[in-house]
Design an enzyme around this catalytic site. Structure first.
Site, PDB file in Angstrom:
ATOM      1  N   LYS A   9       0.852  -1.194   0.000  1.00  0.00           N
ATOM      2  CA  LYS A   9       0.000   0.000   0.000  1.00  0.00           C
ATOM      3  C   LYS A   9       0.882   1.237   0.000  1.00  0.00           C
ATOM      4  O   LYS A   9       1.907   1.272   0.681  1.00  0.00           O
ATOM      5  CB  LYS A   9      -0.872  -0.014   1.254  1.00  0.00           C
ATOM      6  CG  LYS A   9      -1.516   1.299   1.588  1.00  0.00           C
ATOM      7  CD  LYS A   9      -1.426   1.652   3.078  1.00  0.00           C
ATOM      8  CE  LYS A   9      -0.071   2.156   3.493  1.00  0.00           C
ATOM      9  NZ  LYS A   9      -0.004   2.809   4.812  1.00  0.00           N
ATOM     10  N   VAL A  95       9.309  -4.943   7.045  1.00  0.00           N
ATOM     11  CA  VAL A  95       8.366  -4.917   8.167  1.00  0.00           C
ATOM     12  C   VAL A  95       8.331  -3.516   8.793  1.00  0.00           C
ATOM     13  O   VAL A  95       9.343  -2.831   8.832  1.00  0.00           O
ATOM     14  CB  VAL A  95       8.822  -5.981   9.195  1.00  0.00           C
ATOM     15  CG1 VAL A  95       7.995  -5.928  10.455  1.00  0.00           C
ATOM     16  CG2 VAL A  95       8.754  -7.362   8.562  1.00  0.00           C
ATOM     17  N   ALA A 104      -1.695  -5.479   4.811  1.00  0.00           N
ATOM     18  CA  ALA A 104      -1.969  -6.187   3.556  1.00  0.00           C
ATOM     19  C   ALA A 104      -2.040  -7.696   3.805  1.00  0.00           C
ATOM     20  O   ALA A 104      -2.893  -8.385   3.235  1.00  0.00           O
ATOM     21  CB  ALA A 104      -0.879  -5.870   2.532  1.00  0.00           C
ATOM     22  N   ASP A 134      -5.433   0.545   8.513  1.00  0.00           N
ATOM     23  CA  ASP A 134      -5.195   0.415   7.071  1.00  0.00           C
ATOM     24  C   ASP A 134      -5.756  -0.889   6.497  1.00  0.00           C
ATOM     25  O   ASP A 134      -5.720  -1.092   5.280  1.00  0.00           O
ATOM     26  CB  ASP A 134      -3.689   0.431   6.770  1.00  0.00           C
ATOM     27  CG  ASP A 134      -3.117   1.839   6.811  1.00  0.00           C
ATOM     28  OD1 ASP A 134      -3.910   2.800   6.867  1.00  0.00           O
ATOM     29  OD2 ASP A 134      -1.888   1.968   6.791  1.00  0.00           O
TER      30      ASP A 134
END
Ligand code: C5P
Length: 271
Positions: A9, A95, A104, A134
């Site tokens: 993203k 990470v 995601a 998110d």
């Protein structure tokens, strides 16, 4: 076996508007997605298991509360137990880096479980938000304007198809710490228009706070100045640059790999 992609993203712009009483921040953002990312696979097995493969597997190993496992647990809590599953996460994205890797992965896990059990994806919104601000955007997986904590989504039609370089200096940043350093000044709403116009006219209000913690982000942005647009994504430290052509992207990638072999650099494109 069910395979779900977990694309990176990118926040093409991220405007902070105010700090809320619940500790979160009211924001306006433009979410977009890369054509590359992690991958989650699930398959029925005799015994439940979870394995992490890929270049960033080590960075996650030993973390008991991986978002993939939390997504599975929350899915079972909401929709009932699944049969024993072998779950594999192929971790290709760095990470804690502002490109939604964990979010995601959680969204891809929910999508895979929904496909396996026949639960409609539209029923996953609350579970997604419970896993992170998110995750709803990653579940949608399309260019979208985001409001609220990031969960109030308005999809934008069409594909962007723009060459993009993602660069991370190899240091993880805590999202909470970056938000906490915001100076609280509302610098204005996300503009209207088509996605690339919004991106050009927009900004990332978390860039200054993140650079305060990790000054190397400034070096990353300098290295990406050859792009038509370069900016930090999310709470950092990953930055992106957009290019007119794949050749220009490759030239900048080559320069960065030569000057900073320790940085992570991915030649990709906006979907
Ligand atoms: O929702 P998520 O768990 O991803 O958020 C991580 C942290 O980031 C929160 O605990 C909060 O400190 C910060 N955050 C915020 N405002 C948002 C999203 C995240 O302050 N809209």
């Amino acid at each position: 076996m069910i395979l779900e992609e977990a694309p990176a993203k990118v926040n093409l712009a991220l405007h902070l508007r105010r700090r809320r009483d619940d500790g979160y921040h009211e924001l306006e953002t433009l979410f977009a997605f890369a054509v590359d990312g992690d991958e989650v696979t699930i398959e029925a097995a005799d015994e439940p298991s979870f394995a992490i493969t890929g270049p960033f597997a080590d960075a996650l190993a030993g973390e008991g509360d991986n978002l993939v496992l939390r997504a599975h647990a929350l899915f079972e809590q909401e929709f009932g137990a699944t049969p024993p599953l072998r779950i594999t996460l192929d971790k290709r994205l760095p990470v804690a880096s502002g490109i939604g890797g964990g979010s995601a992965d959680a969204a891809a896990t929910l999508r895979a479980l929904a496909r396996m059990t026949g639960v409609p994806v539209q029923m996953l919104s609350d579970v997604a938000l419970a896993l992170g601000s998110d995750v709803p955007a990653c579940l949608l997986g399309r260019t979208a304007r985001g409001g609220g904590r990031g969960e109030m989504l308005e999809a934008v039609a069409g594909s962007l198809d723009v060459p993009m370089l993602l660069v991370n200096p190899g240091v993880a940043l805590s999202t909470r710490d970056v938000f906490a350093r915001w100076d609280g000044i509302d610098r204005g709403a996300l503009p209207l228009g088509d996605p690339l116009a919004i991106a050009r006219a927009g900004r990332n209000d978390l860039e200054e706070p993140a650079r305060g913690i990790l000054p190397v982000i400034g070096d990353v942005l300098d290295a990406l100045r050859t792009g038509t647009l370069s900016r930090m994504s999310g709470s950092g430290a990953t930055c992106f640059a957009l290019f007119e052509t794949a050749e220009q992207r490759a030239a900048t990638a080559a320069q960065i790999r030569a000057a900073h072999p320790e940085w992570w650099c991915l030649e990709t494109a906006l979907a």
